[in-house]
Design a protein around this motif. Structure first.
Motif, short mmCIF file in Angstrom:
data_model
loop_
_atom_site.label_atom_id
_atom_site.label_comp_id
_atom_site.label_asym_id
_atom_site.label_seq_id
_atom_site.Cartn_x
_atom_site.Cartn_y
_atom_site.Cartn_z
N ILE A 89 0.85 -1.20 0.00
CA ILE A 89 0.00 0.00 0.00
C ILE A 89 0.88 1.25 0.00
CG2 ILE A 89 -1.58 1.38 1.44
CD1 ILE A 89 -2.84 -1.31 2.34
N ARG A 92 2.90 1.60 -3.35
CA ARG A 92 2.04 2.04 -4.46
C ARG A 92 1.53 3.47 -4.25
NH1 ARG A 92 -0.52 -3.63 -4.74
NH2 ARG A 92 0.59 -4.59 -6.49
N ARG A 93 1.29 3.85 -3.00
CA ARG A 93 0.87 5.24 -2.74
C ARG A 93 1.95 6.20 -3.23
NH1 ARG A 93 1.76 9.54 0.55
NH2 ARG A 93 3.34 8.55 1.83
N THR A 96 2.35 6.17 -7.07
CA THR A 96 1.27 6.98 -7.65
C THR A 96 1.53 8.46 -7.44
OG1 THR A 96 -0.28 5.19 -7.17
CG2 THR A 96 -1.23 7.35 -7.62
#
Lengths: 222, 222
Positions: A89, A92-93, A96
């Motif tokens: 998480i 990927r945060r 992004t």
């Protein structure tokens, strides 16, 4: 041989180049002038962006984000997307954050204005965009520095895709002389650690026709 | 109870709403006025976007893309990211297409201009942006129609995150009366199939203060 279609200064292509190198996956580079919209390339990558990866077996993987997810799944020995749900998480945060927020606020205003816009025949870079990009970059450097001061690596205790993504993007900007490292020593220290990795050697040795990087660009002790 | 911070017309929040519903994961909606930049929300999601998911156990998952990857990993009974490497490449390619290309070319010009810009106090929508968004939407509808004509679902033989992403984005635009379905019957047929799914019921029943959707918006046989 594995092929990576790229442009030498493309931040997104550089991200994949350093990840391939970190995973010790050999590849050959091919320049793709995306503005020519070559039909064979459009078939592989309808969004007509770089990079696109073509594996030995003919498997086509377009888009840097898709490629990075694919590489971590296909070559999991060195996991860069995190080792469990919570790490993934956070990785990927941040990926992004860089792929979308940093890209829109910084790369769109600096990299795109200075390189792609010209290639597309859309004229000289706009001053307002360059100023906005430079101002936004300062805030992003501070955030990177804050992360690097509070964690071993950007996403936590493990080196991850977030580090490679941020460092690759900054390497493109640094090549163009756009990064004022003096404004954030913590970000500079973290970037110096990334630069020392063998995976970065190739992008630091890049020389692009018509552009001379600043003297500190390839210097590991800048 | 699982909480999803959202805005009623946010295309990205709608994507997660329909995916949660398709996976039969109950949740409670909370409106987050991101332009107020609430410190507690910034701590959960430094990019200050909607949606953010908070699980029963307190786990925070920000960003629609990160949430969708997380949901498919944490609740794999119904796999929406593809069943093997090649399917995942195509699903992620299309999700990136919608999350980035469709978002910049269409949502930025229509959804953002008509809703978020006003909330930020940045004035009325710009005519040039609305015209660009409408023109770009036509091309995207044709691409969706082309995919739907050549495959059972957008990414291949399996219903996937690509379908939910595209349909959720279109549902926001359709609510605002921005989609001219007559221009692409194949896209309309595919969207009608998506609308009929129970997972879409909640977004089709949405009523947002100050905005009246066109009569066909909630009609399954439009």
């Amino acid at each position: 041989m594995r092929i990576l279609y790229h442009l030498p200064l493309s931040p997104f292509a550089r991200k994949v180049r350093v990840v391939l190198a970190e995973k010790r996956l050999p590849f050959e580079l091919r320049v793709e002038k995306v503005w020519e919209r070559r039909p064979e390339y459009l078939e592989m990558n309808p969004a007509c962006t770089v990079p696109t990866l073509v594996e030995d077996n003919g498997r086509v993987v377009p888009d840097s984000g898709v490629i990075c997810e694919y590489l971590d799944e296909a070559y999991p020995d060195l996991a860069l997307m995190g080792r469990n749900v919570d790490e993934r998480i956070e990785v990927r945060r941040l990926v992004t954050w860089f792929d979308q927020k940093f890209a829109q606020e910084v790369l769109r205003n600096l990299y795109w204005e200075k390189t792609i816009k010209q290639a597309l025949g859309l004229g000289a870079p706009e001053g307002a965009a360059l100023r906005a990009g430079a101002a936004n970059l300062k805030h992003h450097l501070l955030y990177i520095g804050w992360l690097a001061e509070h964690r071993k690596w950007l996403a936590g205790s493990q080196l991850s895709m977030a580090d490679f993504c941020a460092a690759a993007f900054l390497s493109s900007l640094d090549f163009m002389g756009d990064v004022d490292w003096g404004t954030c020593p913590a970000a500079k220290d973290w970037y110096a650690r990334m630069k020392c990795r063998p995976a970065f050697r190739a992008v630091l040795n890049d020389r692009v026709g018509g552009v001379t990087p600043p003297p500190h660009y390839g210097d590991l002790d800048f």
